[in-house]
Write a protein that holds these residues in place. Structure first.
Motif, PDB file in Angstrom:
ATOM      1  N   GLU A 191       3.613   9.890   6.361  1.00 61.27           N
ATOM      2  CA  GLU A 191       5.052   9.986   6.141  1.00 61.27           C
ATOM      3  C   GLU A 191       5.646  10.960   7.147  1.00 61.27           C
ATOM      4  N   ASP A 227       9.890   1.770   5.901  1.00 61.38           N
ATOM      5  CA  ASP A 227       8.442   1.580   5.854  1.00 61.38           C
ATOM      6  C   ASP A 227       8.049   0.609   6.955  1.00 61.38           C
ATOM      7  N   ARG A 249       0.817  -1.220   0.000  1.00 57.42           N
ATOM      8  CA  ARG A 249       0.000   0.000   0.000  1.00 57.42           C
ATOM      9  C   ARG A 249       0.845   1.262   0.000  1.00 57.42           C
ATOM     10  N   THR A 250       0.248   2.326  -0.503  1.00 56.74           N
ATOM     11  CA  THR A 250       0.851   3.646  -0.332  1.00 56.74           C
ATOM     12  C   THR A 250       0.840   3.969   1.159  1.00 56.74           C
ATOM     13  N   LYS A 301       0.310   2.061   7.584  1.00 59.25           N
ATOM     14  CA  LYS A 301       1.657   2.047   7.005  1.00 59.25           C
ATOM     15  C   LYS A 301       2.273   3.434   7.185  1.00 59.25           C
ATOM     16  N   ARG A 348       5.801   5.733   6.769  1.00 64.25           N
ATOM     17  CA  ARG A 348       7.144   5.854   6.166  1.00 64.25           C
ATOM     18  C   ARG A 348       7.931   6.884   6.964  1.00 64.25           C
ATOM     19  N   ASP A 394      13.696   0.780   0.234  1.00 58.12           N
ATOM     20  CA  ASP A 394      13.021   0.010  -0.815  1.00 58.12           C
ATOM     21  C   ASP A 394      13.487  -1.443  -0.902  1.00 58.12           C
ATOM     22  N   ASP A 411       0.214   5.499   4.672  1.00 56.39           N
ATOM     23  CA  ASP A 411      -0.853   6.348   5.218  1.00 56.39           C
ATOM     24  C   ASP A 411      -0.280   7.652   5.772  1.00 56.39           C
TER      25      ASP A 411
END
Lengths: 185, 562
Positions: free
Chosen positions: B401, B526, B396-397, B474, B476, B505, B399
């Motif tokens: 950052e 992440d 997922r992107t 999530k 980041r 990544d 939620d």
């Protein structure tokens, strides 16, 4: 909402006043999060020794994350284990020979063959040194057992840690006695 | 059988650690009393003295516990004791001043029940135990049960979940432990002072599954710590707010279970399970085991999906790791902190190896032979199955950052100029305090460490995240290198558990439930947080000085509407 001011106050009033007072130095605005390995990336610079490479550019991305169960990957002596990704551009690939990526120490007393560059001018490998130089050479062939380069150097670049410089005997610290730091008498 | 140096049979001590000044040349101000009762921070001649800061002292006053008291009037602290508790058992903990002797220096420190570390509390999974804490030290305190998905009321955060426990007062915690593993407890008031002075202890939550871990001959608890000292004892701490706000307070004397000379004996082929906990204010350790074979089994809140061979254990402040180690060869094995430190004056890395413990391995073969089991890397199917339910969220992107950064004001101009010129390169991790004077002079009056919400620009206490129980979030975290002083940050989430999905990544192929994870400089982590526990919780950096320089914020988890 959590009473964060109360929390801060409990940690110490001066923390609160410091946060409220603002900054005398500007700080960078929050950027969109990027791939962290880009910070340790560095440039490869052409030697212009090989026809077709005079305008070539290159870059090395270096990541310490890799596949360790920890957040950073280290070697036995505590050096970072960097995963390196080499990419070259703006180059006419020589018709003969094979471009090969190597990693060497700043003293060039140890050399590790990374790999031959592929058709996209990419190569990957790992090194567990904190300071190192990536060297691209033009070899006669792709020989995985080759221990040292024999062909001409096409491009080279120093790890970002190479930006650490000695302050001995110059600048703001020139008043220091260099001998006390192991430099001469 | 858990052992915390219970034999009490210390062998003759050979410590490879030495106080700075005892073995190396120091700057001329070393050890002198300076303005306001400060002593200059230890700084050997491999560290340059920046022009303009000679004789400077922190802008805050010094703090020493029991100022003016004779240490001889206090009880001598004793090593930690194992305290097994059953469901609904009660433990009384007094927080008091004790007399400690470290590297030959007698000094006043703090202790839980007069012990160092505090009692090793052993509790079966899913039990609830009652802990009555009475504060007898000169400053308010609380106890935070680090990593435990505890009832929010007992999380120990002053001003959020409870009022601080003032001197002479008590607070009763109900500690429920839903997850097996090794946890720890410590204050959440001026951690930079109280924790450094000895207020920490382990909480071992045992599983009902007798095969939760593979076979080992015995278990050892290693609480890793350091303390900053000179020939007169511990260096004072900041009174109104912490010193060492830039890098955190690195110690120059390292300890295992509060001792500088921790020794073990083992038999040839013996498999020892080590429970490692890092309670240092700032130091991340890289623990090596002298070439012995090491496999990492578990971390903060669970076992790994799969056991894995490792050459060393990188353990940041507040993290825990469980490793099985086999000592195959007779002789002395050095368990050490093995790092490449930085010498800014010479612009070099250099190897720094500090002995943490010495294991004497005898030629007698360990019985029974568990080699076959040790050589097998187990896969933990229950952990894999547990995590599998969260896998749909992995791609997922994010939620939310966060970016980490720092802001300074009114810092000594020499420090500002030096820092700005010398940050062309910043290492991923700070393994040593390479700038002791500058670091010491930076206080939370001048330095604000920041967690910034990228979407809103809100910083630290301005961030106001709200979730519901059952949310999977999530997050980041990017540790930007583009700040005044980039540094690694161990990020701790209270009351919940999370997975580190990826670093830069690179997907994590061997997951484990965590409550604290380090983000190196320049890196992006992440993390996937399971919001399972309602209440008002904190996210913060676990470098004690960064926390108290602002690097924290709260989030709320509510029960969903019926």
């Amino acid at each position: 909402m959590i009473p964060i001011l109360a929390l801060l106050a409990s940690f110490g009033a001066s923390v609160l006043s410091g946060a409220e007072a603002g900054a005398s130095l500007p700080h960078a605005p929050a950027a969109v999060c990027t791939d962290g390995s880009s910070y340790y990336a560095f440039e490869l610079v052409t030697t212009k020794n090989i026809p077709g490479t005079g305008l070539a550019t290159g870059a090395v991305e270096a990541s310490v994350a890799a596949t360790s169960p920890f957040s950073v990957q280290l070697s036995a002596d505590g050096s970072y284990a960097y995963d390196l990704h080499v990419s070259l551009d703006r180059m006419n690939v020589p018709r003969e020979g094979q471009l090969v990526a190597w990693v060497t120490t700043p003293d060039i007393d140890q050399i590790v063959r990374m790999s031959a560059l592929d058709e996209h001018l990419r190569a990957s490998g790992r090194v567990d040194w904190n300071k190192y130089i990536v060297v691209i050479t033009l070899e006669a062939s792709d020989d995985p057992d080759q221990e040292i380069w024999t062909g001409p150097i096409v491009m080279r670049g120093m790890s970002r840690s190479g930006m650490m410089h000695t302050m001995v005997g110059h600048g703001a610290l020139q008043q220091e006695n260099c001998a006390a730091f192991g430099y001469g008498n | 059988m858990i052992s915390l140096h219970s034999t009490g049979t210390l062998l003759a001590v050979v410590t490879l650690l030495a106080l700075p000044g005892a073995s190396s040349a120091q700057h001329e101000m070393h050890g002198m009393t300076m303005g306001g009762g400060w002593r200059m921070v230890p700084m050997d001649m491999s560290m340059p003295m920046l022009p303009g800061i000679e004789g400077a002292v922190p802008v805050v006053g010094p703090f020493m516990p029991g100022m003016g008291m004779d240490p001889a009037m206090l009880p001598e602290a004793r090593p930690s004791e194992v305290v097994p508790l059953a469901d609904m058992d009660t433990l009384d903990i007094s927080v008091s001043m004790v007399r400690r002797t470290i590297s030959g220096q007698e000094m006043i420190m703090f202790g839980y029940n007069g012990q160092y570390p505090g009692p090793l509390i052993q509790v079966p999974k899913d039990a609830t135990v009652i802990v009555r804490v009475t504060n007898e030290i000169e400053m308010p305190t609380t106890i935070h049960w680090h990593g435990v998905r505890i009832d929010n009321r007992f999380d120990g955060v002053p001003g959020v979940t409870q009022d601080p426990i003032e001197r002479g007062e008590s607070f009763t915690y109900e500690v429920n432990v839903p997850d097996a593993g090794m946890y720890w407890y410590h204050p959440h008031v001026r951690e930079d002072v109280q924790q450094d002075l000895g207020l920490f202890g382990n909480l071992l939550v045992t599983s009902p599954d007798s095969e939760y871990y593979g076979p080992a001959h015995r278990e050892e608890v290693f609480v890793l710590d350091d303390i900053l000292m000179d020939e007169q004892g511990a260096l004072p701490w900041g009174n109104e707010s912490p010193t060492h706000a830039l890098m955190g307070r690195f110690g120059n004397v390292m300890m295992v279970n509060g001792e500088t000379d921790y020794r073990l004996e083992a038999r040839r082929g013996e498999v020892v399970r080590f429970y490692l906990t890092n309670v240092a204010n700032s130091r991340t350790f890289n623990v090596t085991f002298g070439g012995a074979k090491v496999k990492v089994v578990a971390s903060d809140v669970s076992r790994f999906e799969r056991e894995q061979w490792v050459g060393s254990v990188v353990i940041a402040p507040a993290e825990r790791y469980v490793v099985d180690v086999r000592f195959d060869h007779p002789g002395e094995i050095l368990i050490a902190n093995t790092v490449q430190a930085i010498n800014h004056f010479r612009g070099e890395f250099y190897p720094q190896v500090d002995t943490l413990s010495i294991v004497t391995v005898s030629d007698e073969a360990a019985e029974p032979d568990v080699s076959a089991a040790f050589d097998t890397l187990r896969e933990h199917d229950d952990v894999v199955a547990d995590i599998e339910a969260f896998r749909p969220h992995f791609g997922r992107t994010p939620d939310h950052e966060l970016v980490t950064t720092v802001r300074v004001q009114d810092l000594h101009q020499s420090i500002v100029l030096s820092m700005e010129a010398d940050t062309l390169y910043v290492p991923p991790m700070e393994w040593n305090d390479a700038m002791p004077m500058m670091n010491w002079l930076s206080t939370a009056e001048e330095v604000t460490w920041i967690l910034e919400d990228v979407a809103t620009g809100a910083q630290n206490g301005e961030i106001d995240w709200e979730f519901e129980v059952g949310d999977v979030v999530k997050i980041r975290v990017h540790n930007t290198p583009d700040s005044f002083h980039p540094m690694n940050h161990p990020i701790h989430v209270h009351g919940q558990r999370f997975l580190v999905l990826s670093m830069d990544d690179v997907q994590n192929q061997n997951l484990v439930w965590k409550d604290t994870a380090i983000v190196p400089v320049g890196s992006t982590m992440d993390m996937l947080v399971e919001m399972s526990n309602p209440g008002e919780w904190m996210i913060h950096c676990h470098i004690a000085e960064h926390l108290h320089a602002g690097m924290m914020f709260g989030f709320t988890v509510t029960q969903p509407a019926p």
